[in-house]
Design a protein around this motif. Sequence first.
Motif, PDB file in Angstrom:
ATOM      1  N   GLN A 160      -1.258 -23.426 -12.791  1.00 30.06           N
ATOM      2  CA  GLN A 160      -0.219 -24.317 -12.281  1.00 30.06           C
ATOM      3  C   GLN A 160      -0.585 -24.897 -10.921  1.00 30.06           C
ATOM      4  N   LEU A 161      -1.255 -24.097 -10.101  1.00 26.13           N
ATOM      5  CA  LEU A 161      -1.624 -24.547  -8.758  1.00 26.13           C
ATOM      6  C   LEU A 161      -2.808 -25.502  -8.781  1.00 26.13           C
ATOM      7  N   GLY A 162      -3.694 -25.325  -9.755  1.00 20.23           N
ATOM      8  CA  GLY A 162      -4.866 -26.192  -9.862  1.00 20.23           C
ATOM      9  C   GLY A 162      -5.675 -26.202  -8.585  1.00 20.23           C
ATOM     10  N   ASP A 163      -6.027 -27.381  -8.115  1.00 22.05           N
ATOM     11  CA  ASP A 163      -6.836 -27.525  -6.904  1.00 22.05           C
ATOM     12  C   ASP A 163      -5.993 -27.853  -5.677  1.00 22.05           C
ATOM     13  N   SER A 164      -4.680 -27.747  -5.784  1.00 21.06           N
ATOM     14  CA  SER A 164      -3.812 -28.149  -4.666  1.00 21.06           C
ATOM     15  C   SER A 164      -3.940 -27.210  -3.470  1.00 21.06           C
ATOM     16  N   VAL A 165      -4.268 -25.948  -3.717  1.00 18.91           N
ATOM     17  CA  VAL A 165      -4.466 -24.955  -2.657  1.00 18.91           C
ATOM     18  C   VAL A 165      -5.617 -24.033  -3.072  1.00 18.91           C
ATOM     19  N   THR A 166      -6.121 -23.269  -2.128  1.00 18.16           N
ATOM     20  CA  THR A 166      -7.092 -22.220  -2.443  1.00 18.16           C
ATOM     21  C   THR A 166      -6.327 -21.060  -3.056  1.00 18.16           C
ATOM     22  N   VAL A 167      -6.777 -20.567  -4.199  1.00 20.26           N
ATOM     23  CA  VAL A 167      -6.123 -19.443  -4.866  1.00 20.26           C
ATOM     24  C   VAL A 167      -7.075 -18.255  -4.824  1.00 20.26           C
ATOM     25  N   THR A 168      -6.602 -17.154  -4.233  1.00 24.77           N
ATOM     26  CA  THR A 168      -7.408 -15.935  -4.155  1.00 24.77           C
ATOM     27  C   THR A 168      -6.627 -14.786  -4.784  1.00 24.77           C
ATOM     28  N   SER A 169      -7.323 -13.697  -5.038  1.00 28.28           N
ATOM     29  CA  SER A 169      -6.663 -12.491  -5.541  1.00 28.28           C
ATOM     30  C   SER A 169      -7.224 -11.292  -4.805  1.00 28.28           C
ATOM     31  N   LEU A 170      -6.506 -10.188  -4.859  1.00 25.06           N
ATOM     32  CA  LEU A 170      -6.979  -8.977  -4.215  1.00 25.06           C
ATOM     33  C   LEU A 170      -8.269  -8.519  -4.872  1.00 25.06           C
ATOM     34  N   ALA A 171      -9.131  -7.912  -4.071  1.00 23.65           N
ATOM     35  CA  ALA A 171     -10.439  -7.492  -4.587  1.00 23.65           C
ATOM     36  C   ALA A 171     -10.523  -5.973  -4.658  1.00 23.65           C
ATOM     37  N   GLN A 172     -11.584  -5.420  -4.102  1.00 19.53           N
ATOM     38  CA  GLN A 172     -11.892  -3.997  -4.243  1.00 19.53           C
ATOM     39  C   GLN A 172     -10.746  -3.111  -3.806  1.00 19.53           C
ATOM     40  N   GLY A 173     -10.688  -1.967  -4.417  1.00 17.04           N
ATOM     41  CA  GLY A 173      -9.685  -0.993  -4.047  1.00 17.04           C
ATOM     42  C   GLY A 173      -8.487  -0.932  -4.964  1.00 17.04           C
ATOM     43  N   VAL A 174      -8.198  -1.993  -5.684  1.00 14.90           N
ATOM     44  CA  VAL A 174      -7.057  -1.969  -6.594  1.00 14.90           C
ATOM     45  C   VAL A 174      -7.578  -1.617  -7.981  1.00 14.90           C
ATOM     46  N   PRO A 175      -7.284  -0.427  -8.471  1.00 14.65           N
ATOM     47  CA  PRO A 175      -7.830  -0.026  -9.765  1.00 14.65           C
ATOM     48  C   PRO A 175      -7.186  -0.780 -10.925  1.00 14.65           C
ATOM     49  N   ILE A 176      -7.938  -0.929 -12.005  1.00 12.13           N
ATOM     50  CA  ILE A 176      -7.388  -1.538 -13.220  1.00 12.13           C
ATOM     51  C   ILE A 176      -6.229  -0.662 -13.705  1.00 12.13           C
ATOM     52  N   GLY A 177      -5.123  -1.305 -13.979  1.00 10.75           N
ATOM     53  CA  GLY A 177      -3.938  -0.559 -14.405  1.00 10.75           C
ATOM     54  C   GLY A 177      -3.122  -0.026 -13.243  1.00 10.75           C
ATOM     55  N   GLY A 178      -3.595  -0.247 -11.991  1.00  8.51           N
ATOM     56  CA  GLY A 178      -2.907   0.256 -10.814  1.00  8.51           C
ATOM     57  C   GLY A 178      -1.752  -0.632 -10.402  1.00  8.51           C
ATOM     58  N   GLU A 179      -0.804  -0.055  -9.669  1.00 13.67           N
ATOM     59  CA  GLU A 179       0.343  -0.794  -9.166  1.00 13.67           C
ATOM     60  C   GLU A 179       0.401  -0.642  -7.654  1.00 13.67           C
ATOM     61  N   LEU A 180       0.644  -1.743  -6.962  1.00 12.18           N
ATOM     62  CA  LEU A 180       0.589  -1.763  -5.498  1.00 12.18           C
ATOM     63  C   LEU A 180       1.464  -0.700  -4.848  1.00 12.18           C
ATOM     64  N   ASP A 181       2.648  -0.487  -5.381  1.00 10.56           N
ATOM     65  CA  ASP A 181       3.581   0.429  -4.750  1.00 10.56           C
ATOM     66  C   ASP A 181       3.048   1.860  -4.697  1.00 10.56           C
ATOM     67  N   TYR A 182       2.063   2.201  -5.544  1.00 14.89           N
ATOM     68  CA  TYR A 182       1.536   3.557  -5.588  1.00 14.89           C
ATOM     69  C   TYR A 182       0.222   3.701  -4.829  1.00 14.89           C
ATOM     70  N   LEU A 183      -0.285   2.620  -4.234  1.00 13.48           N
ATOM     71  CA  LEU A 183      -1.544   2.677  -3.500  1.00 13.48           C
ATOM     72  C   LEU A 183      -1.302   3.048  -2.051  1.00 13.48           C
ATOM     73  N   ASP A 184      -2.314   3.680  -1.444  1.00 16.85           N
ATOM     74  CA  ASP A 184      -2.199   4.013  -0.027  1.00 16.85           C
ATOM     75  C   ASP A 184      -2.449   2.775   0.828  1.00 16.85           C
ATOM     76  N   ASP A 185      -2.043   2.855   2.082  1.00 14.46           N
ATOM     77  CA  ASP A 185      -2.111   1.715   2.989  1.00 14.46           C
ATOM     78  C   ASP A 185      -3.546   1.238   3.210  1.00 14.46           C
ATOM     79  N   GLY A 186      -4.502   2.167   3.315  1.00 18.66           N
ATOM     80  CA  GLY A 186      -5.901   1.799   3.529  1.00 18.66           C
ATOM     81  C   GLY A 186      -6.471   1.025   2.357  1.00 18.66           C
ATOM     82  N   THR A 187      -6.121   1.419   1.152  1.00 14.58           N
ATOM     83  CA  THR A 187      -6.602   0.725  -0.042  1.00 14.58           C
ATOM     84  C   THR A 187      -6.056  -0.691  -0.086  1.00 14.58           C
ATOM     85  N   ILE A 188      -4.783  -0.839   0.231  1.00 13.20           N
ATOM     86  CA  ILE A 188      -4.172  -2.173   0.240  1.00 13.20           C
ATOM     87  C   ILE A 188      -4.837  -3.053   1.294  1.00 13.20           C
TER      88      ILE A 188
END
Length: 198
Positions: A160-188
């Motif tokens: 939906q955003l296309g090229d209108s803005v730079t789109v990034t996502s979180l990288a290392q530290g977030v495990p597959i199947g993981g949920e942010l609320d259960y991660l420690d602060d350093g990992t986030i």
Amino acid sequence: MNDSNRDIEALIDMMARLPGLGPRSARRAVLHMIKKRGLLLGPLAEAMQRVADTARECVNCGNIGTGDLCEICANNARANGQICVVEDVADLWAMERGKAFKGRYHVLGGTLSALDAVGPDDLRIPRLLDRLPGEDVKEVILALNATVDGQTTAHYIADQLGDSVTVTSLAQGVPIGGELDYLDDGTISAALRSRRTF
């Protein structure tokens, strides 16, 4: 069973509905509060009533606050051209605990799900798209959970955003199947610093 016991059981039943508390934990918590009623039970009831009276959803991002705009949206210093998209308020609060992100947020209120019949209009995706021009957004960070529904939602938003803005996502530290609320602060924090183009 007399009325006071019914009231106590009703309180235990209500507490047992909270995430992370089962019937046994709820019973222990209620007994502890009753024993410390002057220190805990009365102040807790007052605090809960104040929150019930004043808590509301931010009209801009979907966070929880006490005014029409949450503290983050009302803070002009946070208008740095970045919006971090999260599934729910618990994820936003988890990101804030990491103290690494200095921009604004957008709470979707869930993820796309064909099984649960949740489409884009059921989430706050249209509101996200409306915010971009008015807030001079340069980057949208997709901080969605690494689940099938989370990634499906991320791909939809990126399309939906296309090229209108730079789109990034979180990288290392977030495990597959993981949920942010259960991660420690350093990992986030590490995941936010190492984000990549989506």
